[in-house]
Design an enzyme around this catalytic site. Structure first.
Site, PDB file in Angstrom:
ATOM      1  NE  ARG A 175      -4.049  -2.008   0.295  1.00 32.25           N
ATOM      2  CZ  ARG A 175      -4.107  -3.059  -0.182  1.00 32.25           C
ATOM      3  NH1 ARG A 175      -2.972  -3.583  -0.636  1.00 32.25           N
ATOM      4  NH2 ARG A 175      -5.114  -3.766   0.092  1.00 32.25           N
ATOM      5  CB  SER A 195      -8.695  -1.281   4.023  1.00 36.23           C
ATOM      6  OG  SER A 195      -8.967  -2.664   3.532  1.00 36.23           O
ATOM      7  CD  GLU A 253      -5.607   1.460   2.386  1.00 30.24           C
ATOM      8  OE1 GLU A 253      -5.524   1.889   1.453  1.00 30.24           O
ATOM      9  OE2 GLU A 253      -6.396   0.468   2.305  1.00 30.24           O
TER      10      GLU A 253
HETATM   11  N1  EPU Z   1     -11.499 -10.670   9.746  1.00 28.06           N
HETATM   12  C1  EPU Z   1     -12.348 -10.511  11.033  1.00 28.06           C
HETATM   13  N2  EPU Z   1     -13.370  -9.711  11.350  1.00 28.06           N
HETATM   14  C2  EPU Z   1     -13.560  -8.818  10.357  1.00 28.06           C
HETATM   15  C3  EPU Z   1     -12.596  -8.722   9.247  1.00 28.06           C
HETATM   16  C4  EPU Z   1     -11.659  -9.489   9.000  1.00 28.06           C
HETATM   17  O1  EPU Z   1     -12.141 -11.561  12.063  1.00 28.06           O
HETATM   18  O2  EPU Z   1     -14.462  -8.186  10.760  1.00 28.06           O
HETATM   19  C5  EPU Z   1     -10.357 -11.737   9.699  1.00 28.06           C
HETATM   20  C6  EPU Z   1     -10.919 -12.615   8.542  1.00 28.06           C
HETATM   21  O3  EPU Z   1     -11.605 -13.764   9.037  1.00 28.06           O
HETATM   22  C7  EPU Z   1      -9.659 -12.761   7.916  1.00 28.06           C
HETATM   23  C8  EPU Z   1      -8.692 -11.755   8.231  1.00 28.06           C
HETATM   24  O4  EPU Z   1      -9.498 -10.874   9.398  1.00 28.06           O
HETATM   25  O5  EPU Z   1      -9.115 -14.147   8.639  1.00 28.06           O
HETATM   26  C9  EPU Z   1      -8.390 -11.018   7.222  1.00 28.06           C
HETATM   27  O6  EPU Z   1      -9.458 -10.351   6.335  1.00 28.06           O
HETATM   28  P1  EPU Z   1      -9.786 -10.155   4.843  1.00 28.06           P
HETATM   29  O7  EPU Z   1      -9.231 -11.198   4.165  1.00 28.06           O
HETATM   30  O8  EPU Z   1     -11.253  -9.965   4.908  1.00 28.06           O
HETATM   31  O9  EPU Z   1      -9.083  -8.968   4.483  1.00 28.06           O
HETATM   32  P2  EPU Z   1      -7.827  -8.248   4.901  1.00 28.06           P
HETATM   33  O10 EPU Z   1      -6.627  -8.595   5.040  1.00 28.06           O
HETATM   34  O11 EPU Z   1      -8.316  -7.647   6.352  1.00 28.06           O
HETATM   35  C10 EPU Z   1      -6.878  -7.005   2.775  1.00 28.06           C
HETATM   36  C11 EPU Z   1      -6.821  -5.580   2.122  1.00 28.06           C
HETATM   37  C12 EPU Z   1      -8.184  -5.642   1.230  1.00 28.06           C
HETATM   38  C13 EPU Z   1      -8.281  -6.613   0.120  1.00 28.06           C
HETATM   39  C14 EPU Z   1      -8.489  -8.081   1.014  1.00 28.06           C
HETATM   40  C15 EPU Z   1      -8.353  -9.152   0.061  1.00 28.06           C
HETATM   41  C16 EPU Z   1      -5.577  -4.264   3.591  1.00 28.06           C
HETATM   42  C17 EPU Z   1      -5.613  -3.119   4.559  1.00 28.06           C
HETATM   43  N3  EPU Z   1      -6.737  -4.547   3.081  1.00 28.06           N
HETATM   44  O12 EPU Z   1      -7.710  -6.920   3.695  1.00 28.06           O
HETATM   45  O13 EPU Z   1      -8.198  -4.316   0.714  1.00 28.06           O
HETATM   46  O14 EPU Z   1      -9.450  -6.478  -0.295  1.00 28.06           O
HETATM   47  O15 EPU Z   1      -7.118  -7.967   1.803  1.00 28.06           O
HETATM   48  O16 EPU Z   1      -7.114  -9.327  -0.427  1.00 28.06           O
HETATM   49  O17 EPU Z   1      -4.593  -4.605   3.171  1.00 28.06           O
HETATM   50  C18 EPU Z   1      -8.398  -1.967   0.528  1.00 28.06           C
HETATM   51  O18 EPU Z   1      -7.315  -1.855   0.643  1.00 28.06           O
HETATM   52  O19 EPU Z   1      -9.267  -1.052   0.710  1.00 28.06           O
HETATM   53  C19 EPU Z   1      -8.889  -3.130   0.788  1.00 28.06           C
HETATM   54  C20 EPU Z   1     -10.260  -3.502   0.743  1.00 28.06           C
END
Ligand code: EPU
Length: 344
Positions: free
Chosen positions: A169, A239, A334
């Protein structure tokens, strides 16, 4: 044209409510929609002659607008996509093209490389700024060059992707180059031989053994629509926090208290799922003063009807303090903050 005369397409005191996906109301002192490179260079010369600051926006989908912007705001709507096929297919895309429409165009044309990045809100020109990423792919993986206009003299240059300082990012466009360049186009190297990248985020479990390009694209669209708020229905900027990176000792101390913590090892450190931390701390679905934490994905803060960013800044502060107290982790925002700051 004399650079002292304001071009007629530059308007005064325009509301930016329709130009940021949180839909916060704040004004631009001067404002123009840019659909030609010549309009961009004319705007630049005029603003430079007045010593005005210039802010370029795409679709305002990774933006936290906290107040009025005193200088000139330009909305990038430069359009055009061209495909050249030599050894590999190469797409040159003007910065004002919508990112998701570009992904759809690639999938329909049998070009693979960005299908995992479907439904990311925003414009093509904004993609390199924060090196957008999802489901194990980042735009840097396919980006070969970025075309920029130098703000000092309106000259155009192509910069190799390897020079852009891409990281999670992050890029130089966010830091050292923020005041130096406007992004006017990007160039992507894609492939006609499809290799699915589906090991991340449980995608493979929901697909047949050798999925097609279209199947991967459709699944990513489905997964994102299930979890993330649609900015055309509810104000948000994706995010709101980055996934924090902590050292081994901090990770071990969190793990001792919370054995179910979601974390991924990166080198010597650990990347924690900020959504998990916020969810675990009990904030998911929380609402206060017209803003809140999205009820299906705790990483997204949403605007249920607030007119300005003030309530969101208050929510952010409370949430960060609570996460720091509970887990010893300081969350980092972010989206990019712009505009005058209210005091909270
Ligand atoms: N989780 C929870 N509760 C929640 C949300 C997430 O327990 O309310 C847990 C999920 O179960 C999972 C972990 O946290 O085990 C990771 O969550 P998730 O895969 O939903 O996404 P993320 O890693 O939090 C990142 C990016 C997203 C991108 C997704 C998919 C960042 C800050 N965010 O989210 O990017 O779409 O992976 O690759 O890196 C963005 O940048 O705006 C964005 C949406």
């Amino acid at each position: 044209m004399s650079s002292l005369v304001r071009p007629s397409f530059i308007k005064e005191d325009v509301s930016l409510q329709g130009f940021n996906s949180f839909r916060f109301d704040a004004k631009a002192r001067y404002f123009a929609i840019i659909s030609e490179l010549s309009a961009l260079s004319d705007s630049l010369r005029w603003a430079n002659a007045q010593a005005l600051s210039i802010t370029m926006l795409g679709e305002g989908s990774n933006l936290l607008l906290t107040g009025d912007i005193q200088g000139l705001v330009l909305i990038n709507q430069l359009k055009g996509i061209s495909l050249s096929e030599q050894s590999e297919p190469e797409l040159t895309v003007s910065a004002g093209e919508n990112w998701h429409q570009l992904v759809s165009y690639c999938v329909e044309s049998g070009l693979s490389g960005i299908e995992n990045l479907a439904l990311i809100p925003g414009s093509a020109g904004a993609a390199p700024v924060q090196n957008i990423g999802a489901y194990g792919v980042e735009v840097k993986d396919v980006l070969s060059q970025v075309q920029v206009m130098d703000r000092r003299d309106a000259s155009l240059h192509w910069i190799a992707a390897s020079e852009c300082g891409f990281a999670y990012r992050d890029s130089l466009f966010k830091r050292d180059w923020a005041e130096r360049y406007f992004i006017t186009a990007i160039r992507l190297t894609l492939s006609r031989e499809f290799k699915a990248k589906i090991s991340y985020g449980g995608l493979s479990k929901r697909l047949p053994e050798s999925p097609s390009l279209k199947q991967v694209f459709e699944l990513v669209c489905q997964v994102r629509s299930e979890k993330l708020p649609d900015p055309s229905k509810i104000g948000n900027a994706g995010s709101f926090f980055k996934n924090p990176i902590v050292n081994e000792a901090s990770y071990q101390s969190i793990l001792a208290d919370y054995p179910d913590v979601v974390a991924f090892s990166v080198g010597d450190s650990w990347k924690l799922a900020a959504g998990w931390l916020i969810d675990k701390a009990g904030w998911k679905g929380h609402r206060q003063d017209g803003v809140g934490v999205y009820d299906k994905q705790a990483l997204c803060l949403v605007n249920h009807g607030a007119n300005t960013a003030l309530a969101l800044l208050v929510l952010e502060q409370g949430l960060k303090q609570d996460i720091l107290q509970k887990f010893g982790v300081l969350l980092e925002r972010e989206p990019v903050q712009l505009g005058d700051l209210p005091s909270i």
